[in-house]
Design a protein around this motif. Sequence first.
Motif, PDB file in Angstrom:
ATOM      1  N   GLU A 191      -2.076  -3.379   0.359  1.00 30.61           N
ATOM      2  CA  GLU A 191      -3.117  -2.625   1.069  1.00 30.61           C
ATOM      3  C   GLU A 191      -4.024  -1.909   0.073  1.00 30.61           C
ATOM      4  O   GLU A 191      -5.257  -1.947   0.204  1.00 30.61           O
ATOM      5  CB  GLU A 191      -2.503  -1.632   2.037  1.00 30.61           C
ATOM      6  CG  GLU A 191      -3.559  -0.836   2.788  1.00 30.61           C
ATOM      7  CD  GLU A 191      -3.016  -0.073   3.969  1.00 30.61           C
ATOM      8  OE1 GLU A 191      -3.816   0.263   4.864  1.00 30.61           O
ATOM      9  OE2 GLU A 191      -1.801   0.190   3.997  1.00 30.61           O
TER      10      GLU A 191
ATOM     11  N   ASP B  24       6.624  -6.242  10.572  1.00 29.77           N
ATOM     12  CA  ASP B  24       5.923  -5.115  11.193  1.00 29.77           C
ATOM     13  C   ASP B  24       4.884  -4.520  10.252  1.00 29.77           C
ATOM     14  O   ASP B  24       3.745  -4.244  10.651  1.00 29.77           O
ATOM     15  CB  ASP B  24       6.925  -4.032  11.602  1.00 29.77           C
ATOM     16  CG  ASP B  24       7.797  -4.461  12.775  1.00 29.77           C
ATOM     17  OD1 ASP B  24       7.428  -5.417  13.473  1.00 29.77           O
ATOM     18  OD2 ASP B  24       8.858  -3.834  12.978  1.00 29.77           O
ATOM     19  N   ILE B  25       5.261  -4.319   8.983  1.00 32.46           N
ATOM     20  CA  ILE B  25       4.316  -3.707   8.046  1.00 32.46           C
ATOM     21  C   ILE B  25       3.153  -4.650   7.747  1.00 32.46           C
ATOM     22  O   ILE B  25       2.016  -4.209   7.578  1.00 32.46           O
ATOM     23  CB  ILE B  25       5.018  -3.259   6.745  1.00 32.46           C
ATOM     24  CG1 ILE B  25       4.054  -2.414   5.902  1.00 32.46           C
ATOM     25  CG2 ILE B  25       5.574  -4.444   5.961  1.00 32.46           C
ATOM     26  CD1 ILE B  25       4.716  -1.717   4.732  1.00 32.46           C
TER      27      ILE B  25
ATOM     28  N   GLU C 145       0.768  -4.385  10.588  1.00 33.36           N
ATOM     29  CA  GLU C 145       0.095  -3.088  10.537  1.00 33.36           C
ATOM     30  C   GLU C 145      -1.060  -3.106   9.534  1.00 33.36           C
ATOM     31  O   GLU C 145      -2.172  -2.649   9.827  1.00 33.36           O
ATOM     32  CB  GLU C 145       1.107  -2.006  10.148  1.00 33.36           C
ATOM     33  CG  GLU C 145       0.533  -0.614  10.052  1.00 33.36           C
ATOM     34  CD  GLU C 145       1.557   0.406   9.596  1.00 33.36           C
ATOM     35  OE1 GLU C 145       1.149   1.463   9.064  1.00 33.36           O
ATOM     36  OE2 GLU C 145       2.765   0.146   9.756  1.00 33.36           O
TER      37      GLU C 145
ATOM     38  N   GLY D 247      -4.033  -5.294  10.517  1.00 37.70           N
ATOM     39  CA  GLY D 247      -4.926  -4.622  11.458  1.00 37.70           C
ATOM     40  C   GLY D 247      -5.988  -3.786  10.778  1.00 37.70           C
ATOM     41  O   GLY D 247      -7.086  -3.624  11.308  1.00 37.70           O
ATOM     42  N   ARG D 248      -5.689  -3.290   9.598  1.00 37.56           N
ATOM     43  CA  ARG D 248      -6.647  -2.441   8.881  1.00 37.56           C
ATOM     44  C   ARG D 248      -7.556  -3.241   7.960  1.00 37.56           C
ATOM     45  O   ARG D 248      -8.703  -2.835   7.717  1.00 37.56           O
ATOM     46  CB  ARG D 248      -5.892  -1.383   8.073  1.00 37.56           C
ATOM     47  CG  ARG D 248      -5.189  -0.348   8.933  1.00 37.56           C
ATOM     48  CD  ARG D 248      -4.738   0.856   8.129  1.00 37.56           C
ATOM     49  NE  ARG D 248      -3.576   0.597   7.296  1.00 37.56           N
ATOM     50  CZ  ARG D 248      -2.322   0.822   7.661  1.00 37.56           C
ATOM     51  NH1 ARG D 248      -2.055   1.284   8.881  1.00 37.56           N
ATOM     52  NH2 ARG D 248      -1.321   0.610   6.827  1.00 37.56           N
TER      53      ARG D 248
ATOM     54  N   ARG E  97       0.250  -8.598  19.204  1.00 36.46           N
ATOM     55  CA  ARG E  97       0.658  -7.565  18.246  1.00 36.46           C
ATOM     56  C   ARG E  97      -0.423  -7.318  17.186  1.00 36.46           C
ATOM     57  O   ARG E  97      -0.718  -6.170  16.849  1.00 36.46           O
ATOM     58  CB  ARG E  97       1.968  -7.973  17.569  1.00 36.46           C
ATOM     59  CG  ARG E  97       3.170  -7.934  18.492  1.00 36.46           C
ATOM     60  CD  ARG E  97       4.411  -8.395  17.749  1.00 36.46           C
ATOM     61  NE  ARG E  97       4.769  -7.452  16.693  1.00 36.46           N
ATOM     62  CZ  ARG E  97       5.532  -7.778  15.642  1.00 36.46           C
ATOM     63  NH1 ARG E  97       5.975  -9.017  15.500  1.00 36.46           N
ATOM     64  NH2 ARG E  97       5.836  -6.870  14.742  1.00 36.46           N
TER      65      ARG E  97
ATOM     66  N   SER F 153      -2.765  -3.957  16.567  1.00 40.24           N
ATOM     67  CA  SER F 153      -2.858  -3.305  15.261  1.00 40.24           C
ATOM     68  C   SER F 153      -4.316  -3.091  14.861  1.00 40.24           C
ATOM     69  O   SER F 153      -4.672  -2.044  14.317  1.00 40.24           O
ATOM     70  CB  SER F 153      -2.136  -4.150  14.206  1.00 40.24           C
ATOM     71  OG  SER F 153      -2.234  -3.562  12.933  1.00 40.24           O
TER      72      SER F 153
ATOM     73  N   LYS G 261      -5.609  -0.221  16.898  1.00 43.95           N
ATOM     74  CA  LYS G 261      -5.056   1.041  16.393  1.00 43.95           C
ATOM     75  C   LYS G 261      -5.812   1.517  15.155  1.00 43.95           C
ATOM     76  O   LYS G 261      -5.972   2.720  14.932  1.00 43.95           O
ATOM     77  CB  LYS G 261      -3.579   0.853  16.063  1.00 43.95           C
ATOM     78  CG  LYS G 261      -2.883   2.110  15.579  1.00 43.95           C
ATOM     79  CD  LYS G 261      -1.415   1.836  15.277  1.00 43.95           C
ATOM     80  CE  LYS G 261      -0.727   3.076  14.727  1.00 43.95           C
ATOM     81  NZ  LYS G 261       0.702   2.807  14.393  1.00 43.95           N
ATOM     82  N   ALA G 262      -6.307   0.560  14.365  1.00 45.15           N
ATOM     83  CA  ALA G 262      -7.063   0.902  13.161  1.00 45.15           C
ATOM     84  C   ALA G 262      -8.507   1.272  13.459  1.00 45.15           C
ATOM     85  O   ALA G 262      -9.280   1.559  12.537  1.00 45.15           O
ATOM     86  CB  ALA G 262      -7.017  -0.266  12.180  1.00 45.15           C
TER      87      ALA G 262
END
Length: 364
Positions: free
Chosen positions: A133, A182-183, A186, A189-190, A211, A215, A218-219
């Motif tokens: 990231e 999961d990570i 996540e 999504g960003r 999913r 994500s 959510k971002a």
Amino acid sequence: MTHPLQFIGMISHRRQSEIHPPEGAVVDPDYIARFAQAHEAAGFDRILVAWGSGSPDALLVASHAAAATRRIAYMVAHRPGFIAPTLAARQFASFDQFSGGRAGIHVISGGSNAEQRKDGDFLPHDERYARTEEYVALLKRLWTEPKPFDHEGRYYRFEGGFAEVKPLQTPHIPVFFGGSSDIALEIAGRLADIYAFWGETLDQARETIARVRASVAKAGRDPASLRLSMSFRPVLAGTEAAAWARADRIIERIRALRSGGSGGRKPESIGSQRLLEAAAGGRVRDSRLWTEVAAAVGAGSNTTALVGTPEQVAESLADYHALGVDTFLIRGFDPLEDAEEYGRSLLPAVRAAVARRGVPAAAE
């Protein structure tokens, strides 16, 4: 937002696949050029160049292929952690300039500890994604920042970082992102422009898409802005019976070469585990998703196939398109010959099947 239907192929540095053991020189420049040209002639939009610890440098392979082609774009696999993001940003921007705006980066954080350690990376799985990231955020900033800047993060620190060479593409080179944990979802999504995953069942794909879109939302991004790429290994023939007979020959050859298959070891990659989960449900899932190769080789890569006539496989791909998948990464077990055949029959059939249904790629 509706995205255009696109097709990605894959080239390698020499002729090899699960049914063709590698032979000859490790780097075959003529084969690389012919392989890339075959995809361009077949009507593919982009070509994946994979990464392996010990394999020839993917960016250099892509550069050679780009010099032998004019239109087709590239999806160059890249693992963060082995070179500084400042250098990687300049390398990919340079490739984008030399290729006329045809670069794409496929960011892979690494699903195998053993594979990562071959190159000296001993970070655990979740930390690799955290590093990714920071790395990708820096790439995007280096590709767009007009002035040098300092950075002090968890994994990277520099002063006056800058890329004089900027990508030809704006705002930056497209970022493909893989990972099913999961990570991974996540972070996708960003940061992801295109989320890439392997060929799951329709139910699994529906779950994954929900999913990753959640994500993205959510971002604070528009879920419809994210492109979705799914990978399959189409096995084609003039009749369905002939296609399944070919599939039987492929699995027999794979088992003979491997002398026992995957050995029963559970893969670390969540994406691989999902393919094995599909395989545990039967040899064929949905109408024609063939899982035996994934089971035989441990699902360490794109190994689920769609078997049938070009028209039958096209209808199956159109089912995934209806879920929101707008890009298909397809490659064969006879790599060069299959790429040529996909151009003759499968790509036109998929375009026709999708057009008949009139389903937007961004549909829920």
